[in-house]
Enzyme design. Structure first.
Site, PDB file in Angstrom:
ATOM      1  N   ASN A 125      22.193 -68.763  46.633  1.00  0.00           N
ATOM      2  CA  ASN A 125      22.577 -69.038  47.989  1.00  0.00           C
ATOM      3  C   ASN A 125      22.534 -68.264  48.645  1.00  0.00           C
ATOM      4  O   ASN A 125      22.229 -66.606  49.016  1.00  0.00           O
ATOM      5  CB  ASN A 125      24.266 -69.207  48.406  1.00  0.00           C
ATOM      6  CG  ASN A 125      24.469 -69.382  50.182  1.00  0.00           C
ATOM      7  OD1 ASN A 125      23.795 -69.450  50.837  1.00  0.00           O
ATOM      8  ND2 ASN A 125      25.710 -68.943  50.233  1.00  0.00           N
ATOM      9  N   ARG A 155      21.169 -73.564  48.113  1.00  0.00           N
ATOM     10  CA  ARG A 155      22.244 -73.466  49.224  1.00  0.00           C
ATOM     11  C   ARG A 155      21.156 -74.190  50.231  1.00  0.00           C
ATOM     12  O   ARG A 155      19.989 -73.068  50.682  1.00  0.00           O
ATOM     13  CB  ARG A 155      23.298 -72.725  49.475  1.00  0.00           C
ATOM     14  CG  ARG A 155      24.372 -73.541  50.645  1.00  0.00           C
ATOM     15  CD  ARG A 155      25.312 -72.751  50.963  1.00  0.00           C
ATOM     16  NE  ARG A 155      26.166 -73.371  52.036  1.00  0.00           N
ATOM     17  CZ  ARG A 155      26.940 -73.280  52.192  1.00  0.00           C
ATOM     18  NH1 ARG A 155      27.661 -71.443  50.975  1.00  0.00           N
ATOM     19  NH2 ARG A 155      28.130 -73.532  53.548  1.00  0.00           N
ATOM     20  N   HIS A 166      28.918 -77.078  56.604  1.00  0.00           N
ATOM     21  CA  HIS A 166      29.587 -76.927  55.164  1.00  0.00           C
ATOM     22  C   HIS A 166      30.177 -78.620  54.794  1.00  0.00           C
ATOM     23  O   HIS A 166      30.900 -78.952  54.596  1.00  0.00           O
ATOM     24  CB  HIS A 166      31.397 -77.330  56.140  1.00  0.00           C
ATOM     25  CG  HIS A 166      31.299 -75.411  56.801  1.00  0.00           C
ATOM     26  ND1 HIS A 166      32.591 -75.435  58.009  1.00  0.00           N
ATOM     27  CD2 HIS A 166      31.089 -74.545  56.713  1.00  0.00           C
ATOM     28  CE1 HIS A 166      32.521 -74.360  58.136  1.00  0.00           C
ATOM     29  NE2 HIS A 166      31.685 -73.354  57.582  1.00  0.00           N
ATOM     30  N   ARG A 214      33.616 -67.680  66.372  1.00  0.00           N
ATOM     31  CA  ARG A 214      32.412 -68.889  67.437  1.00  0.00           C
ATOM     32  C   ARG A 214      33.875 -69.094  68.419  1.00  0.00           C
ATOM     33  O   ARG A 214      34.857 -69.705  67.646  1.00  0.00           O
ATOM     34  CB  ARG A 214      31.987 -69.509  66.820  1.00  0.00           C
ATOM     35  CG  ARG A 214      31.513 -68.966  65.727  1.00  0.00           C
ATOM     36  CD  ARG A 214      30.431 -70.294  64.894  1.00  0.00           C
ATOM     37  NE  ARG A 214      29.514 -69.790  64.851  1.00  0.00           N
ATOM     38  CZ  ARG A 214      29.622 -70.101  62.900  1.00  0.00           C
ATOM     39  NH1 ARG A 214      30.263 -71.038  62.524  1.00  0.00           N
ATOM     40  NH2 ARG A 214      28.652 -69.781  61.908  1.00  0.00           N
ATOM     41  N   GLU A 260      32.758 -75.369  46.872  1.00  0.00           N
ATOM     42  CA  GLU A 260      31.020 -75.347  47.801  1.00  0.00           C
ATOM     43  C   GLU A 260      29.967 -75.630  45.667  1.00  0.00           C
ATOM     44  O   GLU A 260      28.784 -76.533  45.746  1.00  0.00           O
ATOM     45  CB  GLU A 260      30.751 -75.051  48.698  1.00  0.00           C
ATOM     46  CG  GLU A 260      31.674 -75.252  49.834  1.00  0.00           C
ATOM     47  CD  GLU A 260      31.328 -73.971  50.971  1.00  0.00           C
ATOM     48  OE1 GLU A 260      29.953 -74.745  51.821  1.00  0.00           O
ATOM     49  OE2 GLU A 260      31.955 -73.886  51.243  1.00  0.00           O
TER      50      GLU A 260
END
Ligand code: AMP
Length: 396
Positions: free
Chosen positions: A7, A89, A178, A237, A380
């Site tokens: 990642n 990823r 996601h 956010r 993940e």
């Protein structure tokens, strides 16, 4: 099989060496301060080693990862040849990718095409891919996209009600993020409930939060949009707001649109409402001590999550299973209880004892609840490893 999961961020790179069949992690770690100086933190079980290694680019970071994986003292494999494939990823697959795929020149060109949609992440993800290709040219590389799972959404869910030219010329639409987590939880939940055809809403509630409406394993709608800023409020956010707020703030405070969006991404969410923290543990501590703003931040968050469950139950024309995952979803009994309280009208009933669970798979609803409610910890990395292994085996 050994799958190396990468990642890559703009100045960092996380890795794990995983067996995709068992989910066992042989080693994992993090390269930081790439382009600045370079630091590698490598973990094997409970043992950790930190090394300062010059990393003028992602290539040196990948080389450092491979070196330590075969190191006599800290390594877990004898040779880089024992790595069967690398799973990367990648943030944004745009309209180009509806599934993971083996990296080819065409795939690289298509990921490059998506850079305008993921300007911060896609270039870093590509650097990770190119660096791996350079240091291990014979090893298959697979790209796993955070947006791909959501590509089954119908047009009524993904199209914005703005002039068509922006969709046709610029690919502006809802993508969602996601996706790797939602896909993992959807698949795992199907195993747990022993069915493949059912309607579920997955709540991925963490520092970043998103929800997905899933029918028979396929995504029908999701809360994040063109970017991860949309949907429920998050750690920092804002989630959904009236877009005219941007115009108002920019005009009144002489801010640029970029500065305003930075504020909405980094200084908003529960951090802004509480004025205390983006971390839910701090908010729960604050609320317990009587801080009304911490209470409001938590209430607002649970209210918005519950609203989306209601909306998605309507979108799916029913709801069989509700799942909670990620940091808050897996570890926040109070958040889960508050969300489910709003859903009592739909026949959602939590078992308060079972809902005390943290970080473990568990059916937390009562036997007479009309909707099964589950905690399903996300993984993940395992999803990336499984996708990578599947594609590589199919290509052999
Ligand atoms: P993630 O982005 O999935 O790593 O989730 C991070 C969020 O999970 C942070 O807001 C943490 O406060 C929250 N979290 C982690 N552990 C707990 C816990 N035991 N109780 C409540 N929230 C938690």
């Amino acid at each position: 099989m050994n799958i190396l999961i990468i990642n890559a961020g703009s100045s960092s790179l996380k890795y794990q060496l995983m067996n995709p069949d068992t989910g066992d992690v042989a080693a994992k770690g993090l390269c930081e301060r790439i382009y600045i100086d370079g630091r590698l933190t490598h973990k094997v079980g409970d043992n950790k080693v930190v090394k300062d290694i010059p990393m003028p680019s992602h290539s040196e970071a990948i080389a450092a990862v491979l070196d330590i994986l075969v190191d006599a003292e800290y390594g877990v494999i004898k040779s880089v040849d024992e790595i069967d494939a690398v799973g990367h990823r990648v943030l944004h697959g745009g309209m180009e990718f509806s599934d993971s795929c083996i990296v080819t020149d065409e795939v690289i060109a298509a990921i490059e095409k998506c850079i305008p949609l993921g300007p911060l992440h896609n270039p870093a993800n590509l650097m990770g891919i190119r660096a791996c290709q350079a240091v291990m040219p014979k090893t298959p590389q697979v790209a796993v996209f955070d947006t791909a799972f959501h590509m089954t959404m119908p047009a009524k869910a993904y199209r914005y009600a703005i002039p068509t030219e922006y969709y046709e010329n610029d690919n502006i639409r809802r993508y969602g993020f996601h996706g790797t987590s939602h896909k993992y939880v959807a698949r795992r939940t199907a195993e747990l409930v022993g069915k493949t055809e059912f309607k579920m809403v997955n709540c991925h509630l963490g520092n970043g939060s998103s929800m997905a409406a899933v029918k028979d394993g396929k995504c029908m709608d999701t809360t994040m949009g063109l970017t991860p800023l949309a949907g429920v409020p998050m750690g920092t956010r804002s989630g959904d707001i009236d877009p005219a707020v941007v115009q108002f703030i920019c005009n009144k405070y002489g801010m640029s649109v970029d500065d305003c969006l930075n504020m909405l991404n980094k200084k908003s969410g529960v951090l802004a409402v509480s004025g205390v923290s983006s971390d839910f543990r701090d908010l729960e501590d604050g609320a317990a001590k009587g801080n009304a703003d911490c209470r409001l931040a938590l209430d607002k968050f649970c209210y918005e999550v519950a609203k989306y469950v209601g909306a998605y139950a309507a979108a799916l024309n029913g709801l069989d299973v509700l799942t909670f995952t990620a940091g808050v979803g897996e570890n926040g009994p109070d958040t889960r209880a508050a969300v489910c309280e709003y859903l009592a009208f739909m026949g959602v009933k939590l078992d308060p004892e079972k809902n005390k669970v943290r970080g473990k798979e568990m059916l937390i609803s009562t036997p007479d609840s009309k909707v099964q409610v589950w905690v399903v910890p996300t993984n993940e990395e395992l999803m990336i490893a499984q996708d990578t292994a599947e594609l590589v085996k199919a290509a052999q």
